[in-house]
Design a protein around this motif. Sequence first.
Motif, short mmCIF file in Angstrom:
data_model
loop_
_atom_site.label_atom_id
_atom_site.label_comp_id
_atom_site.label_asym_id
_atom_site.label_seq_id
_atom_site.Cartn_x
_atom_site.Cartn_y
_atom_site.Cartn_z
N HIS A 276 -1.40 -0.11 -7.70
CA HIS A 276 -2.30 -0.93 -6.89
C HIS A 276 -2.22 -0.54 -5.42
O HIS A 276 -1.43 0.34 -5.04
N ASP B 244 -2.39 -2.40 -1.34
CA ASP B 244 -2.47 -3.60 -0.52
C ASP B 244 -3.62 -3.43 0.45
O ASP B 244 -3.77 -2.36 1.06
N ARG C 220 -3.03 0.28 2.02
CA ARG C 220 -1.87 1.17 1.85
C ARG C 220 -1.58 1.32 0.36
O ARG C 220 -1.81 0.40 -0.43
N ILE D 231 0.90 1.86 -4.77
CA ILE D 231 2.09 1.02 -4.81
C ILE D 231 2.46 0.71 -6.26
O ILE D 231 1.60 0.42 -7.09
N GLY D 232 3.76 0.76 -6.53
CA GLY D 232 4.29 0.33 -7.83
C GLY D 232 4.51 1.49 -8.79
O GLY D 232 3.63 2.32 -8.98
N PHE E 58 4.36 -0.69 -13.66
CA PHE E 58 3.20 -0.96 -14.52
C PHE E 58 2.26 0.25 -14.47
O PHE E 58 1.16 0.19 -13.93
N GLY F 288 -1.96 -11.03 -5.48
CA GLY F 288 -1.21 -10.24 -6.44
C GLY F 288 -2.19 -9.31 -7.08
O GLY F 288 -3.41 -9.49 -6.96
N PRO F 289 -1.70 -8.29 -7.73
CA PRO F 289 -2.61 -7.30 -8.28
C PRO F 289 -3.62 -7.93 -9.24
O PRO F 289 -3.24 -8.77 -10.04
N LEU G 179 4.65 -14.30 -10.16
CA LEU G 179 4.13 -12.94 -10.31
C LEU G 179 5.24 -12.05 -10.84
O LEU G 179 6.36 -12.50 -11.03
N ASN H 37 6.25 -6.18 -9.76
CA ASN H 37 5.24 -5.23 -9.22
C ASN H 37 4.68 -5.73 -7.90
O ASN H 37 4.36 -4.95 -7.01
N ALA H 38 4.54 -7.07 -7.82
CA ALA H 38 3.88 -7.65 -6.64
C ALA H 38 4.74 -7.51 -5.39
O ALA H 38 4.25 -7.66 -4.28
N ALA I 107 6.28 -4.71 -4.66
CA ALA I 107 6.41 -3.28 -4.37
C ALA I 107 5.93 -2.93 -2.96
O ALA I 107 6.56 -2.11 -2.28
N GLY I 108 4.85 -3.54 -2.52
CA GLY I 108 4.32 -3.22 -1.19
C GLY I 108 5.30 -3.62 -0.09
O GLY I 108 5.60 -2.83 0.82
N SER J 144 8.32 -1.51 -0.03
CA SER J 144 8.08 -0.15 0.47
C SER J 144 8.20 -0.08 1.99
O SER J 144 8.29 0.99 2.56
N ASP K 217 9.96 4.11 -4.63
CA ASP K 217 9.52 2.87 -5.28
C ASP K 217 10.71 2.21 -5.97
O ASP K 217 11.40 2.84 -6.77
N THR L 27 10.44 -0.66 -7.80
CA THR L 27 10.08 -1.51 -8.94
C THR L 27 10.30 -0.82 -10.28
O THR L 27 10.41 -1.47 -11.30
N ALA L 28 10.36 0.52 -10.28
CA ALA L 28 10.68 1.23 -11.52
C ALA L 28 12.19 1.33 -11.71
O ALA L 28 12.66 1.77 -12.76
#
Lengths: 260, 106
Positions: A45, A47, A102, A105-106, A109, A258-259, B24, B27-28, B30-31, B34, B40, B42-43
Amino acid sequence: MTARVAATRIEWRLATVLDVVPETPGTRTLLLDVPGWPGHRAGQHVDVRLTADDGYQAERSYSIASPPEDEKLALTVERLVDGEVSPYLTEELHPGDKFELRGPIGGYFVWDLPSGGPLFLVGGGSGIVPLMAMIRHRDSSLAAGDPDARKKLPTRLLYSSRAWDEVIYRDELAALTAKDPTLEVVHTLTRNPPAGWTGFHRRIDRAMLAEVGWPASDTPRVFVCGPTPLVEVVASTLVDLGHQPALVKTERFGPTGGPT
Amino acid sequence: MKKGSRQPKRRTVAADRSADSLRLDGNAAAGLLSEIFAPDLTAGLAKCAGCGTTRAVGALHVYSHGMGMVVRCPGCDGVVLRVARTPTRLWLDARGAVSIVISAGN
């Protein structure tokens, strides 16, 4: 071997709107040019940050709809009635406009070809967006003339929408399944099915997941995206049906963003 | 962009929303993460200091608030990470994680 996007620091970039495509009455796809975009993986995703004249900022996450192979970055955004950001993105943006984002991200998933299959995707409403990036990635990275490669990655999508005219990517999904027998799409409509509807007409439940999904013994890679209550029911039911929790990846989106 | 058109509408406090509907996934986060870590997270795999179980950071529960995020273990509901952002600082509390392991070199 898994192709990965290099771990460089994620920066805010200025995206330019190239086109705005209506998908359903409540959703729009924004096709974007993002100079310096480092590439992404299906399921990631971005932001988005909007800044008011007085400096007030609002940030929200939106799933990337386009596959890594596409030149233009696509975000599909659902307009939330009380939203701070989505009404602007869906109603006020026009080609040539710019905004800050930006990404990508992630790294959790996400699905790439080496992640393997079978692939079972479960989406609710605009939760289809990251799943569509996976379907598009699978379609554009597997050669059309190589049915064996597709057979090794059979894919099923179970997609819950309120009504038929709220099914995002409806025509594209129909076209993809028509040309690819290894991709199956099953819709369920929770509110207003059209006259003559013979498909599912209820929320996703245990019986539906058992009927549509791959059995746990096939160890499918499962991705579930949608509103929090749907995701939690689907994920816990799948684990109850014997799926390994580590193979059931979820992305909830709550009312504040949220995504999606 | 037209000057002045970039006006996020302020949200009134959604006090009637239950905590469950605000939950959530990792994943939410992650931003925001960062902004602190280049790779990253989240993995990566986090071991909860509360119950000792290990999960992908992306599979943890996230509760997002105006100032930041609280990341909790789905198993014991213990706080694994807290991240807050002020106009001048980023603040990370990671005492709820015994370890976070990420793959290196790719």
